[in-house]
Design a protein around this motif. Structure first.
Motif, PDB file in Angstrom:
ATOM      1  N   LEU A 175     -24.843  30.713   4.881  1.00 58.15           N
ATOM      2  CA  LEU A 175     -25.084  31.288   6.199  1.00 58.15           C
ATOM      3  C   LEU A 175     -25.646  32.701   6.052  1.00 58.15           C
ATOM      4  N   VAL A 176     -26.292  33.181   7.097  1.00 58.86           N
ATOM      5  CA  VAL A 176     -26.854  34.537   7.068  1.00 58.86           C
ATOM      6  C   VAL A 176     -25.996  35.473   7.927  1.00 58.86           C
ATOM      7  N   LEU A 177     -24.702  35.199   7.985  1.00 59.63           N
ATOM      8  CA  LEU A 177     -23.782  35.949   8.831  1.00 59.63           C
ATOM      9  C   LEU A 177     -22.939  36.915   8.012  1.00 59.63           C
ATOM     10  N   THR A 178     -22.618  38.041   8.614  1.00 60.34           N
ATOM     11  CA  THR A 178     -21.622  38.931   8.026  1.00 60.34           C
ATOM     12  C   THR A 178     -20.248  38.291   8.154  1.00 60.34           C
ATOM     13  N   GLY A 179     -19.277  38.866   7.453  1.00 53.85           N
ATOM     14  CA  GLY A 179     -17.929  38.327   7.516  1.00 53.85           C
ATOM     15  C   GLY A 179     -17.366  38.316   8.922  1.00 53.85           C
ATOM     16  N   GLU A 180     -17.576  39.406   9.692  1.00 54.74           N
ATOM     17  CA  GLU A 180     -17.007  39.462  11.033  1.00 54.74           C
ATOM     18  C   GLU A 180     -17.713  38.487  11.974  1.00 54.74           C
ATOM     19  N   ALA A 181     -19.022  38.311  11.799  1.00 49.72           N
ATOM     20  CA  ALA A 181     -19.740  37.337  12.632  1.00 49.72           C
ATOM     21  C   ALA A 181     -19.286  35.922  12.319  1.00 49.72           C
ATOM     22  N   LEU A 182     -19.071  35.628  11.034  1.00 46.62           N
ATOM     23  CA  LEU A 182     -18.599  34.311  10.633  1.00 46.62           C
ATOM     24  C   LEU A 182     -17.185  34.067  11.146  1.00 46.62           C
ATOM     25  N   ASP A 183     -16.336  35.061  11.057  1.00 48.83           N
ATOM     26  CA  ASP A 183     -14.963  34.919  11.563  1.00 48.83           C
ATOM     27  C   ASP A 183     -14.964  34.565  13.050  1.00 48.83           C
ATOM     28  N   PHE A 184     -15.793  35.259  13.820  1.00 46.77           N
ATOM     29  CA  PHE A 184     -15.804  35.000  15.268  1.00 46.77           C
ATOM     30  C   PHE A 184     -16.326  33.592  15.550  1.00 46.77           C
ATOM     31  N   LEU A 185     -17.337  33.168  14.810  1.00 46.85           N
ATOM     32  CA  LEU A 185     -17.842  31.807  14.969  1.00 46.85           C
ATOM     33  C   LEU A 185     -16.740  30.798  14.666  1.00 46.85           C
ATOM     34  N   ASN A 186     -16.085  30.929  13.512  1.00 43.59           N
ATOM     35  CA  ASN A 186     -15.059  29.960  13.124  1.00 43.59           C
ATOM     36  C   ASN A 186     -13.891  29.922  14.102  1.00 43.59           C
ATOM     37  N   ASN A 187     -13.424  31.086  14.506  1.00 41.62           N
ATOM     38  CA  ASN A 187     -12.280  31.125  15.418  1.00 41.62           C
ATOM     39  C   ASN A 187     -12.619  30.518  16.775  1.00 41.62           C
ATOM     40  N   THR A 188     -13.832  30.751  17.241  1.00 42.67           N
ATOM     41  CA  THR A 188     -14.235  30.181  18.533  1.00 42.67           C
ATOM     42  C   THR A 188     -14.445  28.678  18.424  1.00 42.67           C
ATOM     43  N   LEU A 189     -15.005  28.231  17.305  1.00 43.32           N
ATOM     44  CA  LEU A 189     -15.153  26.789  17.098  1.00 43.32           C
ATOM     45  C   LEU A 189     -13.790  26.105  17.059  1.00 43.32           C
ATOM     46  N   GLN A 190     -12.802  26.771  16.491  1.00 41.74           N
ATOM     47  CA  GLN A 190     -11.443  26.219  16.513  1.00 41.74           C
ATOM     48  C   GLN A 190     -10.937  26.078  17.945  1.00 41.74           C
ATOM     49  N   ASP A 191     -11.209  27.060  18.778  1.00 40.94           N
ATOM     50  CA  ASP A 191     -10.807  26.983  20.179  1.00 40.94           C
ATOM     51  C   ASP A 191     -11.510  25.829  20.887  1.00 40.94           C
ATOM     52  N   ILE A 192     -12.783  25.645  20.598  1.00 40.01           N
ATOM     53  CA  ILE A 192     -13.533  24.539  21.203  1.00 40.01           C
ATOM     54  C   ILE A 192     -12.978  23.199  20.726  1.00 40.01           C
ATOM     55  N   ALA A 193     -12.795  23.068  19.415  1.00 38.26           N
ATOM     56  CA  ALA A 193     -12.344  21.799  18.843  1.00 38.26           C
ATOM     57  C   ALA A 193     -10.981  21.384  19.372  1.00 38.26           C
ATOM     58  N   ASN A 194     -10.124  22.361  19.602  1.00 40.74           N
ATOM     59  CA  ASN A 194      -8.747  22.070  20.031  1.00 40.74           C
ATOM     60  C   ASN A 194      -8.542  22.199  21.534  1.00 40.74           C
ATOM     61  N   GLY A 195      -9.640  22.267  22.282  1.00 44.38           N
ATOM     62  CA  GLY A 195      -9.567  22.214  23.741  1.00 44.38           C
ATOM     63  C   GLY A 195      -9.095  23.478  24.420  1.00 44.38           C
ATOM     64  N   ARG A 196      -9.092  24.587  23.717  1.00 44.14           N
ATOM     65  CA  ARG A 196      -8.625  25.836  24.330  1.00 44.14           C
ATOM     66  C   ARG A 196      -9.725  26.543  25.116  1.00 44.14           C
ATOM     67  N   THR A 197     -10.960  26.170  24.858  1.00 40.28           N
ATOM     68  CA  THR A 197     -12.092  26.688  25.634  1.00 40.28           C
ATOM     69  C   THR A 197     -13.177  25.633  25.654  1.00 40.28           C
ATOM     70  N   SER A 198     -14.080  25.728  26.603  1.00 39.87           N
ATOM     71  CA  SER A 198     -15.171  24.756  26.699  1.00 39.87           C
ATOM     72  C   SER A 198     -16.290  25.156  25.735  1.00 39.87           C
ATOM     73  N   PRO A 199     -17.122  24.198  25.316  1.00 40.95           N
ATOM     74  CA  PRO A 199     -18.268  24.553  24.485  1.00 40.95           C
ATOM     75  C   PRO A 199     -19.162  25.606  25.144  1.00 40.95           C
ATOM     76  N   GLU A 200     -19.365  25.486  26.454  1.00 46.54           N
ATOM     77  CA  GLU A 200     -20.224  26.446  27.154  1.00 46.54           C
ATOM     78  C   GLU A 200     -19.643  27.863  27.093  1.00 46.54           C
ATOM     79  N   ASP A 201     -18.351  27.975  27.413  1.00 46.96           N
ATOM     80  CA  ASP A 201     -17.725  29.294  27.383  1.00 46.96           C
ATOM     81  C   ASP A 201     -17.617  29.833  25.958  1.00 46.96           C
ATOM     82  N   GLY A 202     -17.374  28.940  25.026  1.00 45.19           N
ATOM     83  CA  GLY A 202     -17.252  29.359  23.633  1.00 45.19           C
ATOM     84  C   GLY A 202     -18.553  29.936  23.098  1.00 45.19           C
TER      85      GLY A 202
END
Length: 416
Positions: free
Chosen positions: A360-387
């Motif tokens: 990936l071409v992401l910094t550590g903090e950008a990657l962290d935010f992506l992963n954490n938000t994808l976890q929220d999407i995958a587990n139904g805590r937020t919608s894909p659109e909002d995520g």
């Protein structure tokens, strides 16, 4: 006191300082693979060089933070570090390796393309990382369960994979479609990069996702998570591997180097009954291209380079693979006739995916935010659109380091 006695006394007093200088500390991931290989090599290295190597092993997220903190605070505990693109914020503190690599002809015998920008790490046009532990994210399938379900494992897209899930589970309600180390939140991005074929940096040079494509991939991931084993949304690597080995999951999505030796161990019920398939999707399979970095504060840089050659060089490649499952950047490993014959069920897919695998071409903090938000999407805590909206809003405040911006242009990750 006579002169000779005085000289002996001076020599005795100086001896501890010399011995103390002949040492280095190596930071590495605590995985039961890379760290154990380093520990196994340390004794021989000390016997040959007189230098003691201290192996400082940490889980991935802690390793990353410790490396950054060590440099930023000037603590200088580590002379050689393990890491990757997510250390871009401290690249200026790593020693250029070009002269060392040229002097020892360390490009000779590497798998073609692994020293390219975006795979190995560069700063201001100079190579600062040397590769080891080469792996490509993979999909392993249970031959018997897929045959029983009438599923062809030649998945071109993740939609094909998802369709197979329904078929597999309809044939046997006790078998989940796939297992995955969901308990390690950073792993979820492998599904994202596999399916998403949009850009990561906008025309203005800021991190940003293509909204429509990213939302579509978010929806896909949310659907995939419905096909994990029961209570499977916090599985460790070992638990995910065991679920696949024991026939509780028909497929396994993970780093092959963390699974294959376990699956092929004597007594494993799946040994001889599984194979690896090409990673699906129009995006790219993630490349695990661990790099060794020499920190500019290292007092003995020649000693640091000697350790880097010992750990990552071709002489250790076969033992590191056979004993610890560490994938190699050295072509000779994959040309070894005996090993090649033993790995017809996994190496062909890995080597076929390697040319299209990327970091990936992401910094550590950008990657962290992506992963954490994808976890929220995958587990139904937020919608894909909002995520996706949240990712782009946060990313707008993150700086893209020039070294990653340059790589992003070369790999087509910048919006045109």
């Amino acid at each position: 006191m006579g002169l000779s006695v005085a000289m002996l006394a001076i020599g005795a007093a100086a001896a501890p300082a010399i011995a103390q200088d002949k040492s280095l500390t190596f930071s590495v991931m605590a995985s039961g693979t890379y760290d154990k290989a380093a520990e196994a090599l340390a004794a021989d290295f000390q016997a040959k060089t007189g230098a003691k190597v201290t192996v400082a092993a940490f889980p991935w997220a802690i390793l990353r933070q410790n490396n950054i903190t060590d440099v930023v605070t000037g603590t200088n505990q580590y002379q050689v570090m393990s890491g990757g693109f997510y250390l871009a914020d401290i690249y200026q503190h790593f020693v250029p390796l070009d002269d060392y690599i040229k002097k020892d002809n360390m490009t000779n015998g590497l798998v073609q393309g692994l020293m390219d920008p975006g795979r190995s790490e560069y700063f201001n046009g100079k190579q600062i990382g040397f590769p080891y532990g080469t792996d490509v994210y993979g999909v392993m399938v249970n031959d018997d369960l897929l045959k029983q379900a009438g599923v062809d494992a030649n998945f071109k897209t993740w939609d094909d994979f998802l369709a197979a899930c329904s078929t597999i589970e309809s044939k046997d309600a006790g078998v989940a479609c796939f297992s995955h180390p969901t308990g390690s939140p950073e792993q979820i991005s492998a599904f994202f990069t596999g399916d998403y074929d949009g850009t990561y940096i906008d025309k203005n040079g800021h991190y940003a996702l293509n909204v429509d494509k990213a939302v579509a991939t978010g929806k896909l991931i949310a659907e995939l998570w419905k096909h994990l084993p029961k209570q499977g949304n916090a599985m460790s690597f070992d638990e995910a591997n065991a679920a696949f080995r024991d026939g509780k999951a028909a497929m396994l999505v993970t780093w092959p180097s963390f699974a294959n030796a376990f699956l092929d161990a004597d007594g494993s019920p799946i040994k001889g009954h599984w194979h690896q398939v090409s990673f699906p999707g129009p995006g790219f399979p993630q490349l695990s291209q661990w790099q060794l970095f020499m920190v500019d504060s290292a007092p003995d840089k020649d000693l640091a380079w000697d350790w880097m050659k010992t750990f990552a060089g071709p002489q250790a490649a076969k033992a590191n693979y056979e004993k610890f499952g560490i994938g190699s950047p050295w072509q000779a490993l994959y040309d070894d006739a005996d090993l090649k014959a033993k790995h017809q069920h996994d190496w062909p897919a890995k080597l076929a995916d390697l040319p299209r695998a990327q970091n990936l071409v992401l910094t550590g903090e950008a990657l962290d935010f992506l992963n954490n938000t994808l976890q929220d999407i995958a587990n139904g805590r937020t919608s894909p659109e909002d995520g996706v909206a949240a990712i782009n809003a946060a990313w707008a405040n993150f700086t893209v380091p020039q070294t990653l911006a340059d790589v992003a242009v070369k790999v087509g990750a910048v919006e045109k």
